[in-house]
Every structure is written in structure tokens, then in C-alpha cells.
Design a protein around this motif. Structure first.
Motif, mmCIF file in Angstrom:
data_model
loop_
_atom_site.group_PDB
_atom_site.id
_atom_site.type_symbol
_atom_site.label_atom_id
_atom_site.label_comp_id
_atom_site.label_asym_id
_atom_site.label_seq_id
_atom_site.Cartn_x
_atom_site.Cartn_y
_atom_site.Cartn_z
ATOM 1 N N ALA A 68 39.782 36.231 42.496
ATOM 2 C CA ALA A 68 40.276 36.378 41.126
ATOM 3 C C ALA A 68 41.350 37.449 41.068
ATOM 4 C CB ALA A 68 39.117 36.737 40.206
ATOM 5 N N LYS A 69 41.130 38.556 41.775
ATOM 6 C CA LYS A 69 42.119 39.644 41.772
ATOM 7 C C LYS A 69 43.441 39.165 42.371
ATOM 8 C CE LYS A 69 39.115 43.685 41.923
ATOM 9 N NZ LYS A 69 38.308 44.492 42.847
ATOM 10 N N LYS A 70 43.339 38.428 43.474
ATOM 11 C CA LYS A 70 44.570 37.979 44.144
ATOM 12 C C LYS A 70 45.301 36.947 43.299
ATOM 13 C CE LYS A 70 43.178 39.046 48.826
ATOM 14 N NZ LYS A 70 42.377 38.524 49.936
ATOM 15 N N HIS B 93 29.448 41.004 37.042
ATOM 16 C CA HIS B 93 29.996 42.238 36.468
ATOM 17 C C HIS B 93 31.355 42.540 37.067
ATOM 18 C CE1 HIS B 93 26.677 43.379 33.999
ATOM 19 N NE2 HIS B 93 25.825 43.137 34.980
ATOM 20 N N GLY B 94 32.277 42.945 36.227
ATOM 21 C CA GLY B 94 33.606 43.312 36.698
ATOM 22 C C GLY B 94 34.559 42.132 36.769
ATOM 23 N N MET B 95 34.085 40.930 36.413
ATOM 24 C CA MET B 95 34.933 39.756 36.538
ATOM 25 C C MET B 95 36.063 39.768 35.519
ATOM 26 S SD MET B 95 35.793 37.150 38.074
ATOM 27 C CE MET B 95 34.541 36.656 39.239
ATOM 28 N N ASP B 96 35.752 40.233 34.280
ATOM 29 C CA ASP B 96 36.788 40.252 33.237
ATOM 30 C C ASP B 96 38.010 41.007 33.724
ATOM 31 O OD1 ASP B 96 34.825 39.074 31.890
ATOM 32 O OD2 ASP B 96 34.774 40.463 30.186
ATOM 33 N N ARG B 97 37.742 42.174 34.334
ATOM 34 C CA ARG B 97 38.861 43.009 34.748
ATOM 35 C C ARG B 97 39.571 42.386 35.971
ATOM 36 N NH1 ARG B 97 36.809 48.725 34.416
ATOM 37 N NH2 ARG B 97 36.123 47.885 32.417
ATOM 38 N N PHE C 291 29.248 50.622 39.284
ATOM 39 C CA PHE C 291 28.878 49.888 38.072
ATOM 40 C C PHE C 291 30.096 49.317 37.345
ATOM 41 C CE2 PHE C 291 28.308 50.225 33.429
ATOM 42 C CZ PHE C 291 27.390 49.225 33.264
ATOM 43 N N HIS C 292 30.012 48.011 37.058
ATOM 44 C CA HIS C 292 31.050 47.342 36.255
ATOM 45 C C HIS C 292 30.398 46.713 35.058
ATOM 46 C CE1 HIS C 292 34.515 47.607 38.823
ATOM 47 N NE2 HIS C 292 33.754 47.368 39.859
ATOM 48 N N LEU C 293 31.160 46.603 34.005
ATOM 49 C CA LEU C 293 30.627 45.919 32.828
ATOM 50 C C LEU C 293 30.474 44.431 33.121
ATOM 51 C CD1 LEU C 293 32.517 47.556 29.904
ATOM 52 C CD2 LEU C 293 30.097 47.702 30.422
#
Lengths: 388, 396
Positions: free
Chosen positions: A24-26, A44-48, B394-396
């Protein structure tokens, strides 16, 4: 490759969370805008990683939450405090603390429903409730144990060969083309679905009707309808004469009610004696009752000057020698029993109040026929009042 | 593990911290003693307000530590130590409670034999509300808290060196026991110290009311210190806005929770309309107290609710700092509102006095000094905790 089909996207499958996050980041870094990630559970952290901003759906929630609060509060205010006032538990009509739980619940209800409906409307593009990804092998995999990424054909820099190359470079183990269905159709309007909805609606309302109107009247739910209690206008087998209640014993007197023994007789057989002592308090009471009940006919000072102006027989003066010489009991008797055109005042005026009126009439009589000695006494009193 | 070590270096807090704490304590002590000499009746009430405020942060922080263990949360592990350091003030309760013990006759009408005698309700209550049992209860509760504080923090500190995972397991067991103990003791604390100021008043939800405020202000103390320490480089560098967001969410949750509990308490009394319950609220609606009550609703619920509602607010460091200081002040106002109106019962007409605002200096000074002392001795980040790495990631 079927040419008549329109390409929706190219989908790639990955095996682990770390791979999908880095993919996703790439993809974001490569400049793709229209792509999506599907995972079997929230990552977690996928949105970003996808470079997504904050969802705007929160504003829908906020607006409808506030709207729900305002709507229900105004509704309650209007119905309880404006349109139809009912005293509940002695509280004011606009009982704000009592309104708050309902306001709170309605806020939550509106906010929740608006969020769900808003989400469906925006993301599903209602009335469409289908998506090209549905019913694909890709979707089966990502709702199991795989992680998927799709790059849509609508993206500006979409070029099928390049995208496939790019996805392979990310480490996808399988790549799949996703096509639009041959003809766009809104599954929501399919006869099968509508029929299903209709059946559910009929079944729900039918069941509700049967439960509330039939089932609840079948034994044992109707047991409360048959109680061994007295019912108005119905006979009872409790007593031989089928009366529900025993009649009171002859001579029974209602609580707080003492019958007047000389009712209908012209004169008290015995002399009734006045039980009150004419204190200031008693005279105040007598004056109040006299002005309310007696003065309309007999005048404010008992002088027989009616303010009814001939619409009704004029009451006689109370300062005639006849009445001055009446014993207290006779005046009491007349008030209680009535005389000539005067009706009985027993229902309106209590015994104690009637005697107080008698005392007050005596005061009026003495005031109208004052002697020299009375005037002296009054003067003396008023002088001493002034000095004090 | 190298990531952990590279992100955190232990260093003592700057001298200015102990200077601020010491100055506050010194000024507070001087003025406080003057307060007791001028008007010991008023001073004992004012002292109680600040004492409960102090107790809220101390025992509430211990609860937050226990909550982290019991829920097996890892996002809060990087700043668990901050709560532990605030809880380090707990042993001082044993000393700080002494001035109140000397002033029970000022505070509690039930401690007057003449007042209780002949009053059936108070005579019935006197089995519980009597001075010796009261003192025993208070001391026992503090000792109970101390026991759990010592056990949990001892394990936590030991883990910094040994990195032994069994210690986390032990702390989970201790925390799971502590939470119900805390529920009962905080209820008793609320009843003993605040509700019994009005010997005849009762509200079954009162313990929960205090609990809501206690957790709320402990979270605010934690958030404020975490942000402040992170900004100045005393915490692990990997702490980011996702962590702040979670702290903000908890503060927001407890804002709503307090509103829910406070309203529940009020509504039942309002509906029942029984004189033996309503008089407590009538006192707080009398004269100028009316404005304090309204102010409390606005500052304790409406402002933090909307102030912390959005995602942006919870990730905005400035806003979070402001809201946590706000929350600490408002919790003090809440305690003031709970305790001070009882003062006017002996025909003491109520007005603000400088004495009311002296004791917070003492207690805040103590909190700062203890925190500083602990930060000198121990790591500000539990470097041996097995959950730390996960917490940092930790990530949201």
C-alpha cells in the motif's frame, strides 16, 4: 480476454500483513490514487499507508446527531409545554431533566442511522448495492486469509501492462483482472429481492398482529381478564340478594357529617346554643362567609339593600327588631334550613362557619344601632391605638 | 531491542522542575498554616478539597496502571511509568491525612455526640459513622492501596533490569485483584470523606460519580505530562500522535461518562423529589452556588465534550495540553462544589476566601516533587517490558 467486457481493475493477492502494508505504501508512493485494499480484518496503520485523509462521514453523524437532539427536544417542548399541558408527577410542563434521556437516545438513534445510511449512500452509490469485486475469486480469497490490493482502471496513470508489472514487483502471488458485469443492474430492484422484502414485511406485520390481537387473548395469556372482583353494573354471587356490597346499616352517618335534626321545621324545638366565642378570628371568618354568601341579597352591612337590582326577590334587612331579638339559634336555623325564598345554605357553609356568620350578624346589628357607651369604647380604643 | 535503546536515554528532569515544585510547596505550606490559624473551620474544608484532588490523581493513576495490565493493553506501555510516578504520592497520604483527623469535629457533624443523640437516623448510622471506625477505615483503605502500589511498581521496576516476562503475568494477577478492591475502596472514600459531610444525605451512585472524576483527572495528568515530557525529549522518541489520540479518546469517554453519571444522580433525586435527598442539590442551587453549578455543567461536560470530539482535536498536541490542564482545574472545581457548600450549615454565610486556593499549591507541589524524585531514580520508560515494542509500534 473477452473484448466486450469493461475492465474495472487489476487485483493482486498477498500472503501477509507486512506485505500488504508495504504494498500500500509503495502504491501510494508510485502515485496511484484510485486503488483499494481488502483485508479479512482491520489492519492498524492501513489508513496512513494508503495516504487516506480523515473520513468526512463524521460530519454527517454530527449534523444528524444535533438535528435529532434539537428535533426531539422541540417536539417534546411543543407537545408537553405548548400544545397539550398535562401535569406529570407535579413537575413543570417544560421538565428539562425528564426530557434529557429521550433527547440523548434520539441523538444516538439519528446519528447512528444517518451514519449507516450515509455510508451506504456514499460508498455504495445507492441505489446500487453491487460491486464488480463481488463474486470474484479475489473477494473469496480476501475474506478468507489473504490480503488484496486493487488498482482501478479509472486511475489517471492506469496502464494495464505497467500495473501488472508493478504489482508483480510488489511481490503479489496472484494477479487477477476484474471486469464490470455485462450489464449494469441494480440488484436492489431485482424482483426476487423485492419479493423477499415484501414477504418479510407481510410476515412481520402479520406476526405482530396475530401476537397482539389473537395470541394474547388465548388462555393462559387472558387469565388477567377473569378476576373474582366486583364489576360495576354486574351482579355478584357473594350475597343472597346478588348485591356486590352490603347496604349501610339504617341510621349510618357519613364521616364528618352531623345531620340537622330540625330540618323542615319552622322553629328549633330546643334552643340551639352558639358554640363559638366571638374572637377576632371567628369574626373574620364570619365576615368572609357573610360577604360571599349573604351579602348579595342582604347587602354588605345586612341593611337589605340588594345589589341584585330586582332580578331576584330583595332580602329583608337584618336590623329589624324581629331579627335583633331572634336568639342565635333561630338565625342559624334559617341559614341551615332556608326561609321563604331563601334556600338552605347547609351544603355550601359548614356548621362552624354558619355560627361564625351568626356572630358577625350580631356585630353588624350592634354597629348599626350603636349606643353612646359603644362609641366611647370605640373612641377609647382608637385613641389608644394611635398612641401605641 | 536496539530500537528501544536508541529511542530512549534516561536523564534527570531539569532543576527548574524541582524548583517550581519546591516553591509551590513552600508558599502553600506557609499560607496553609496561616489559613489554619486564621480560620481553622474554613481551612479544614479547603484542605479536604485539595486532599481529595490529590488523592484522585494518586489513586487514579494506580488504577490506570492496573487497567493497562488487566486489559493487556500495549499502546499505553510507553508512558505507564508516568502514572506509576503519580501513584508514588500514595504513601504521603498517610501523613497528609493527619491534619484532617485533627479536624474531624470541624468537618463532620456526625462526630458530635450531642448532634447525634436523639436523632434516630444518625443514631442508626452511628455504627458506621463514628470517629474511631472512620479513622481505622481511612487508614486501612490507604494501606490497601499502598500494598498494591508497592507490589505492582516493584515488579515493574525489577523488569527494567531482568526483562523477565513472568513479572508482567504477576502484575496482571495483582491488577485483576486490585480493580474490584479499588471499586469498593473508592466508593467508601467517596462516602466517608464527601457524602458524610452531610450526615443525612445519601445517593447510591455517589461512589461512581467520584470514580468518573478520579479517572478523568488522572488521565489528564498523564496526558499533560506525557506531552510535556515527550516535547522535551524525556520519553521514547517513537511516541506519536496515535498514542495521544488514544489518550484523548479516553479523556473524551470519561467526559461523557461523568456527564452520564452526574445526570443520573441528579435526575433520580429530581424525579423522586424527596426532601431528604433534594436538600443537597438545593444547597448547591442556593445563592451564588447556582452559578457554580451551571459553571460545572459547562466546564465539566460541554466544553471538554466538544473540545475533544473531533479527530483533529485528539491528535493536536496543543489542544490536548490545553484540555488536560482544563480538566485538572475543573476536577478541582468539582471537588470544591461537592465539599464546600456543606460549610455554610453552621450559619457560616458563604463567600470565597483566599484560604480555599492555598492548599492546591501544597498538593501540586508535592506531586511535582515526588514525580521529579522518581524520575531521578527510575526510567521514565519501562525498558524491560515485553509489551513496549508493540506499544511503540502502535497504529490506529
Amino acid at each position: 480476454m473477452p473484448d466486450n467486457k469493461k475492465l474495472h481493475s487489476v487485483a493482486a493477492l498477498f500472503n501477509s500483513v507486512d506485505e500488504i502494508i508495504s504494498a500500500a505504501k509503495k502504491t501510494t508512493a508510485a502515485g496511484y490514487k484510485k486503488f483499494d485494499v481488502n483485508t479479512p480484518y482491520p489492519v492498524h496503520g492501513m489508513d496512513r499507508a494508503m495516504g487516506m485523509g480523515q473520513s468526512k462521514i463524521g460530519f454527517v453523524t454530527l449534523f444528524f446527531g444535533l438535528f435529532g437532539a434539537a428535533f426531539i427536544f422541540l417536539f417534546m417542548w411543543w407537545s408537553f409545554a405548548v400544545s397539550y399541558n398535562i401535569v406529570v408527577g407535579g413537575k413543570p410542563f417544560l421538565a428539562v431533566p425528564a426530557f434529557i434521556p429521550i433527547t440523548f437516545e434520539t441523538t444516538v438513534l439519528f446519528a447512528a442511522i444517518a451514519t449507516v445510511v450515509g455510508m451506504l449512500a456514499v460508498y455504495f452509490k445507492l441505489p446500487n448495492n453491487s460491486h464488480p469485486l463481488h463474486d470474484t475469486d479475489y473477494m473469496k480469497a480476501v475474506s478468507g486469509d489473504k490480503f488484496g490490493l486493487v488498482i482501478e482502471a479509472e486511475d489517471k496513470q492506469f496502464d494495464k501492462a505497467k500495473v501488472i508489472e508493478f504489482l508483480k514487483g510488489l511481490g503479489a502471488y496472484k494477479i487477477e483482472d476484474i471486469y464490470y458485469p455485462e450489464q449494469e443492474k441494480f440488484r436492489m430492484f431485482e424482483p426476487k429481492f423485492l419479493l423477499f422484502l415484501a414477504i418479510v414485511a407481510v410476515a412481520t406485520s402479520g406476526l405482530t398482529y396475530v401476537t397482539l390481537n389473537k395470541l394474547m387473548y388465548i388462555t393462559p395469556f387472558d387469565w388477567m381478564d377473569f378476576q373474582s372482583k366486583l364489576t360495576a353494573q354486574k351482579g355478584s354471587n357473594m350475597f343472597a340478594n346478588h348485591e356486590g356490597m352490603r347496604p349501610p346499616v339504617e341510621g349510618t352517618v357519613a364521616r364528618g357529617f352531623i345531620p340537622y335534626p330540625y330540618k323542615g321545621q319552622p322553629m328549633p324545638v330546643e334552643v340551639l346554643s352558639n358554640p363559638t366565642i366571638p374572637t377576632k378570628q371567628i369574626l373574620e371568618l364570619g365576615k368572609g362567609k357573610f360577604l360571599t354568601f349573604c351579602s348579595p341579597c342582604h347587602g354588605n352591612f345586612g341593611e337589605g339593600e340588594s345589589r341584585l337590582r330586582g332580578q331576584f326577590p330583595v332580602g329583608p334587612t337584618l336590623h329589624s327588631d324581629k331579627i335583633i331579638n331572634y336568639p342565635d339559634g333561630m338565625i342559624y336555623h334559617i341559614i341551615t334550613n332556608g326561609q321563604n325564598a331563601m334556600p338552605s345554605y347547609a351544603p355550601q357553609i359548614t356548621r362552624h362557619e354558619r355560627w361564625a356568620i351568626v356572630d358577625y350578624i350580631r356585630v353588624l346589628q350592634r354597629a348599626q344601632n350603636a349606643k353612646e357607651s359603644d362609641l366611647k369604647a370605640v373612641n377609647k380604643e382608637s385613641v389608644s391605638n394611635v398612641q401605641n | 531491542m536496539s530500537k528501544i535503546e536508541s529511542g530512549y536515554n534516561k536523564k534527570s528532569l531539569p532543576n527548574s522542575v524541582s524548583k517550581i515544585g519546591g516553591t509551590l510547596l513552600a508558599i502553600g505550606l506557609l499560607l496553609g498554616i496561616a489559613g489554619f490559624l486564621v480560620d481553622s473551620y474554613r481551612a479544614s474544608y479547603a484542605y479536604l478539597v485539595s486532599f481529595i484532588f490529590f488523592l484522585s490523581i494518586a489513586v487514579g493513576s494506580l488504577f490506570l496502571v492496573a487497567l493497562e495490565y488487566a486489559a493487556n493493553a500495549d499502546w499505553s506501555t510507553p508512558f505507564r511509568r508516568i502514572s506509576e510516578f503519580f501513584a508514588a504520592s500514595l504513601p504521603l497520604l498517610l501523613i497528609l491525612v493527619v491534619p484532617l483527623f485533627f479536624n474531624t469535629s470541624n468537618l463532620f457533624l456526625w462526630s458530635h455526640a450531642g448532634y447525634v443523640h436523639g436523632d434516630k437516623m444518625l443514631e442508626a448510622k452511628s455504627a458506621y459513622l463514628n470517629t474511631p471506625f472512620f479513622m481505622v477505615r481511612v487508614i486501612a483503605i490507604i494501606l490497601l492501596w499502598l500494598f498494591f502500589y508497592w507490589m505492582i511498581t516493584k515488579n515493574s521496576r525489577k523488569q527494567d533490569e531482568t526483562k523477565d516476562q513472568v513479572l508482567t503475568k504477576r502484575n496482571i494477577t495483582l491488577s485483576v485483584i486490585f480493580i474490584p478492591v479499588f471499586a469498593i475502596t473508592i466508593t467508601l472514600t467517596a462516602i466517608d470523606w464527601i457524602m458524610s459531610l452531610e450526615s443525612k444525605w445519601f445517593s447510591t451512585i455517589f461512589g461512581v460519580y467520584l470514580f468518573a472524576g478520579v479517572v478523568w483527572c488522572s488521565l489528564a495528568a498523564l496526558t499533560f505530562s506525557a506531552i510535556k515530557l515527550k516535547e522535551n525529549g524525556y520519553l521514547h522518541s517513537a511516541i506519536k500522535e496515535d498514542h495521544y489520540y488514544s489518550l484523548g479518546t479516553l479523556m473524551f469517554a470519561f467526559t461523557a461518562f461523568w456527564g452520564y453519571i452526574a445526570f443520573s444522580q441528579y435526575m433520580l433525586v429530581w424525579y423522586g423529589n424527596l426532601p431528604e435527598e433534594t436538600f443537597w442539590f438545593m444547597q448547591r442551587w442556593d445563592g451564588g452556588w447556582k452559578f457554580v453549578s451551571i459553571l460545572l455543567i459547562i466546564t465539566h461536560f460541554i466544553v471538554p465534550f466538544f473540545g475533544l470530539l473531533s479527530y483533529e482535536a485528539k491528535t493536536n498536541v496543543k489542544r490536548l495540553k490545553f484540555m488536560s490542564v482544563w480538566i485538572l482545574c475543573v476536577h478541582f472545581l468539582d471537588m470544591y462544589w461537592l465539599i464546600m457548600p456543606g460549610m455554610s450549615r453552621n450559619n457560616h454565610a458563604y463567600s470565597f476566601s483566599w484560604i480555599d486556593f492555598v492548599f492546591p499549591l501544597v498538593f501540586i507541589g508535592i506531586l511535582i516533587l515526588v514525580f521529579n524524585k522518581m524520575a531521578e531514580k527510575f526510567n521514565l520508560v519501562p525498558v524491560g517490558d515485553p509489551k513496549l515494542q508493540r506499544g511503540l509500534n502502535f497504529h490506529l
